[in-house]
Design a protein around this motif. Structure first.
Motif, PDB file in Angstrom:
ATOM      1  N   GLN A  26       0.814  -1.220   0.000  1.00 15.29           N
ATOM      2  CA  GLN A  26       0.000   0.000   0.000  1.00 15.29           C
ATOM      3  C   GLN A  26       0.847   1.269   0.000  1.00 15.29           C
ATOM      4  O   GLN A  26       0.352   2.349  -0.306  1.00 15.29           O
ATOM      5  CB  GLN A  26      -0.915   0.001   1.222  1.00 15.29           C
ATOM      6  N   GLY A  27       2.103   1.153   0.404  1.00 15.68           N
ATOM      7  CA  GLY A  27       2.991   2.303   0.419  1.00 15.68           C
ATOM      8  C   GLY A  27       2.988   3.116   1.691  1.00 15.68           C
ATOM      9  O   GLY A  27       3.568   4.204   1.739  1.00 15.68           O
ATOM     10  N   GLY A  28       2.348   2.613   2.743  1.00 15.25           N
ATOM     11  CA  GLY A  28       2.347   3.351   4.000  1.00 15.25           C
ATOM     12  C   GLY A  28       1.376   2.750   4.987  1.00 15.25           C
ATOM     13  O   GLY A  28       0.743   1.724   4.718  1.00 15.25           O
ATOM     14  N   ALA A  29       1.260   3.396   6.140  1.00  9.04           N
ATOM     15  CA  ALA A  29       0.405   2.879   7.205  1.00  9.04           C
ATOM     16  C   ALA A  29       0.061   3.997   8.173  1.00  9.04           C
ATOM     17  O   ALA A  29       0.636   5.094   8.130  1.00  9.04           O
ATOM     18  CB  ALA A  29       1.109   1.736   7.931  1.00  9.04           C
ATOM     19  N   ALA A  30      -0.878   3.709   9.087  1.00  6.80           N
ATOM     20  CA  ALA A  30      -1.283   4.671  10.111  1.00  6.80           C
ATOM     21  C   ALA A  30      -0.331   4.585  11.293  1.00  6.80           C
ATOM     22  O   ALA A  30      -0.155   3.516  11.879  1.00  6.80           O
ATOM     23  CB  ALA A  30      -2.708   4.385  10.560  1.00  6.80           C
TER      24      ALA A  30
ATOM     25  N   ARG B 113       3.795   7.737   4.636  1.00  2.00           N
ATOM     26  CA  ARG B 113       4.326   7.054   3.459  1.00  2.00           C
ATOM     27  C   ARG B 113       5.628   6.329   3.833  1.00  2.00           C
ATOM     28  O   ARG B 113       6.502   6.895   4.485  1.00  2.00           O
ATOM     29  CB  ARG B 113       4.615   8.055   2.339  1.00  2.00           C
ATOM     30  N   GLY B 114       5.717   5.087   3.436  1.00  4.46           N
ATOM     31  CA  GLY B 114       6.930   4.317   3.698  1.00  4.46           C
ATOM     32  C   GLY B 114       6.952   3.623   5.043  1.00  4.46           C
ATOM     33  O   GLY B 114       7.896   2.889   5.347  1.00  4.46           O
ATOM     34  N   ALA B 115       5.922   3.820   5.863  1.00  3.78           N
ATOM     35  CA  ALA B 115       5.859   3.119   7.159  1.00  3.78           C
ATOM     36  C   ALA B 115       5.399   1.686   6.925  1.00  3.78           C
ATOM     37  O   ALA B 115       4.432   1.441   6.194  1.00  3.78           O
ATOM     38  CB  ALA B 115       4.905   3.828   8.103  1.00  3.78           C
ATOM     39  N   ASN B 116       6.076   0.747   7.512  1.00  2.00           N
ATOM     40  CA  ASN B 116       5.699  -0.661   7.470  1.00  2.00           C
ATOM     41  C   ASN B 116       6.404  -1.370   8.618  1.00  2.00           C
ATOM     42  O   ASN B 116       7.072  -0.729   9.426  1.00  2.00           O
ATOM     43  CB  ASN B 116       6.017  -1.297   6.108  1.00  2.00           C
ATOM     44  N   TRP B 117       6.287  -2.678   8.694  1.00  2.00           N
ATOM     45  CA  TRP B 117       6.837  -3.388   9.851  1.00  2.00           C
ATOM     46  C   TRP B 117       8.343  -3.207   9.965  1.00  2.00           C
ATOM     47  O   TRP B 117       8.882  -3.209  11.075  1.00  2.00           O
ATOM     48  CB  TRP B 117       6.471  -4.866   9.778  1.00  2.00           C
ATOM     49  N   ARG B 118       9.033  -3.018   8.834  1.00  4.55           N
ATOM     50  CA  ARG B 118      10.489  -2.797   8.863  1.00  4.55           C
ATOM     51  C   ARG B 118      10.836  -1.368   9.279  1.00  4.55           C
ATOM     52  O   ARG B 118      11.926  -1.112   9.793  1.00  4.55           O
ATOM     53  CB  ARG B 118      11.102  -3.049   7.483  1.00  4.55           C
TER      54      ARG B 118
ATOM     55  N   SER C  54     -13.294  -3.019  17.175  1.00  4.14           N
ATOM     56  CA  SER C  54     -13.376  -3.428  15.769  1.00  4.14           C
ATOM     57  C   SER C  54     -12.274  -2.735  14.976  1.00  4.14           C
ATOM     58  O   SER C  54     -11.887  -1.606  15.284  1.00  4.14           O
ATOM     59  CB  SER C  54     -14.753  -3.078  15.196  1.00  4.14           C
ATOM     60  N   GLN C  55     -11.792  -3.429  13.972  1.00  8.69           N
ATOM     61  CA  GLN C  55     -10.705  -2.902  13.153  1.00  8.69           C
ATOM     62  C   GLN C  55     -10.863  -3.413  11.730  1.00  8.69           C
ATOM     63  O   GLN C  55     -11.217  -4.575  11.503  1.00  8.69           O
ATOM     64  CB  GLN C  55      -9.359  -3.367  13.722  1.00  8.69           C
ATOM     65  N   GLU C  56     -10.622  -2.549  10.748  1.00  8.49           N
ATOM     66  CA  GLU C  56     -10.619  -2.990   9.368  1.00  8.49           C
ATOM     67  C   GLU C  56      -9.475  -3.976   9.168  1.00  8.49           C
ATOM     68  O   GLU C  56      -8.333  -3.690   9.537  1.00  8.49           O
ATOM     69  CB  GLU C  56     -10.444  -1.815   8.406  1.00  8.49           C
ATOM     70  N   PRO C  57      -9.731  -5.145   8.609  1.00  5.62           N
ATOM     71  CA  PRO C  57      -8.678  -6.154   8.495  1.00  5.62           C
ATOM     72  C   PRO C  57      -7.515  -5.748   7.606  1.00  5.62           C
ATOM     73  O   PRO C  57      -6.421  -6.296   7.733  1.00  5.62           O
ATOM     74  CB  PRO C  57      -9.416  -7.376   7.931  1.00  5.62           C
ATOM     75  N   ASP C  58      -7.730  -4.779   6.711  1.00  5.45           N
ATOM     76  CA  ASP C  58      -6.660  -4.371   5.805  1.00  5.45           C
ATOM     77  C   ASP C  58      -5.992  -3.066   6.230  1.00  5.45           C
ATOM     78  O   ASP C  58      -5.297  -2.432   5.442  1.00  5.45           O
ATOM     79  CB  ASP C  58      -7.188  -4.233   4.369  1.00  5.45           C
ATOM     80  N   MET C  59      -6.192  -2.656   7.486  1.00  7.82           N
ATOM     81  CA  MET C  59      -5.605  -1.410   7.978  1.00  7.82           C
ATOM     82  C   MET C  59      -4.392  -1.701   8.853  1.00  7.82           C
ATOM     83  O   MET C  59      -4.528  -2.137   9.997  1.00  7.82           O
ATOM     84  CB  MET C  59      -6.644  -0.612   8.774  1.00  7.82           C
ATOM     85  N   PRO C  60      -3.162  -1.471   8.359  1.00 13.59           N
ATOM     86  CA  PRO C  60      -1.973  -1.633   9.206  1.00 13.59           C
ATOM     87  C   PRO C  60      -1.756  -0.398  10.071  1.00 13.59           C
ATOM     88  O   PRO C  60      -1.774   0.730   9.576  1.00 13.59           O
ATOM     89  CB  PRO C  60      -0.844  -1.800   8.181  1.00 13.59           C
TER      90      PRO C  60
ATOM     91  N   LEU D 221       2.075  -2.827  12.445  1.00 13.71           N
ATOM     92  CA  LEU D 221       1.880  -2.392  11.062  1.00 13.71           C
ATOM     93  C   LEU D 221       1.657  -3.593  10.146  1.00 13.71           C
ATOM     94  O   LEU D 221       2.071  -3.616   8.988  1.00 13.71           O
ATOM     95  CB  LEU D 221       3.071  -1.546  10.574  1.00 13.71           C
ATOM     96  N   VAL D 222       0.993  -4.603  10.700  1.00 11.42           N
ATOM     97  CA  VAL D 222       0.606  -5.786   9.936  1.00 11.42           C
ATOM     98  C   VAL D 222      -0.914  -5.893   9.948  1.00 11.42           C
ATOM     99  O   VAL D 222      -1.561  -5.569  10.944  1.00 11.42           O
ATOM    100  CB  VAL D 222       1.229  -7.078  10.504  1.00 11.42           C
TER     101      VAL D 222
END
Length: 313
Positions: free
Chosen positions: A98-102, A124-129, A295-301, A148-149
């Motif tokens: 997706q290119g990023g996360a919350a 932008r650029g945020a992920n588990w790494r 509740s959480q959207e399953p595709d929201m990291p 962020l998963v």
């Protein structure tokens, strides 16, 4: 200036003291990939009454539910464990695609006044790494829970090990560890009044006093386990489950970063997360409890949601 310096010194001292008592040893559980239950504890069969009369409306208890015996990770899945999975499979997470996360960030006064949920930003650029964005790394964070998963990312990891994500009933049964009573609905503290889990102390979202020893995420296993041997079932990171969220949606604007998305997500697509996180405080969220659910959207990291896995017969 002097007060700020002293507060910073106190927080740093608390963090160093807390980390000294965290789990240590090998980064991967003993018997990793050979023992199907490596890093897990056995949970006996029994019954659980989900929820509590003391929480939010969607936590009102119902009839006892039977729970078959199962195994569950004693800690939240760590960056080291998730890294082993990625190295072995080449898996790419949703946030990377997706290119990023919350990501949670302490907001300024102007931000608090200008928009709701100002502590969440799509980075932008945020992920588990890169938990805070492109300039951040996992250096010295191997023992921290992977965040962020998405639910799909968590399921991919679990299936790689021949495991699954817990149902809400399994998760809550293991977290309550055979206990009941008002102590399960209070902010967890010991007899001396010290926090026994990683949740927010102070004025959310601008001041985290870190009385529990950690401002933000903590390494797994820094607090005493519950009676079943689970670490960090309360606080630190929310945890994915397999179950769809079917209860009433809370209307108290509890900080769900889903509002960053431009289009609404159908309620049927939401799933249950459990356990609360380092962002839950007595004056906000109040979900540092075994009965709590969200509740959480399953595709929201996001930077406050991780997971643990289960094994069943």
């Amino acid at each position: 200036m002097r007060f700020g310096w002293m507060l910073g010194w106190l927080v740093a001292a608390q963090v160093m003291t807390a980390q000294a008592g965290c789990l240590s040893g090998d980064l991967l559980p003993s018997g990793w990939r050979q023992n199907p239950h490596a890093g897990q504890v056995a949970i006996p069969a029994g019954k659980v009454v989900l929820g509590t009369d003391q929480g939010y409306a969607d936590e009102r208890p119902g009839d006892p539910l039977p729970v078959a015996a199962f195994w569950i990770d004693r800690t939240e899945v760590t960056n080291a464990q998730f890294d082993a999975f990625v190295r072995a499979t080449g898996y790419v997470t949703d946030a990377e695609r997706q290119g990023g996360a919350a990501v949670f960030q302490v907001p300024s006064s102007r931000e608090l006044q200008s928009r709701p949920l100002a502590w969440w930003r799509f980075v932008r650029g945020a992920n588990w790494r890169h938990p805070e964005g492109p300039g951040s790394t996992l250096a010295n964070r191997q023992r921290y829970p992977v965040v962020l998963v998405t639910q799909a990312d968590a399921l991919a990891y679990a299936r790689w090990l021949g495991r699954d994500l817990p149902t809400e009933a399994e998760w809550e049964y293991a977290a309550k560890a055979g206990q009941q009573g008002p102590q399960l609905d209070a902010a967890p503290r010991d007899a001396q009044g010290r926090p026994t889990a990683n949740y927010w102390q102070g004025s959310f979202p601008v001041l985290d006093l870190a009385e529990d020893g950690h401002a933000g995420l903590a390494p797994v296993g820094c607090y005493a386990p519950n009676a079943y041997g689970l670490y960090d079932a309360i606080g630190n990171a929310w945890e994915w489950t397999r179950d769809l969220y079917g209860g009433p949606h809370q209307s108290h604007a509890n900080g769900d970063p889903a509002l960053l998305k431009p289009a609404p997500i159908p309620a049927k697509a939401r799933v249950v997360i459990k356990g609360g996180s380092y962002l839950c405080s007595p004056d906000y969220c109040v979900r540092y409890r075994a009965a709590a659910r969200e509740s959480q959207e399953p595709d929201m990291p996001t930077s406050h949601v991780g997971f643990r896995t289960v094994s069943r017969s």
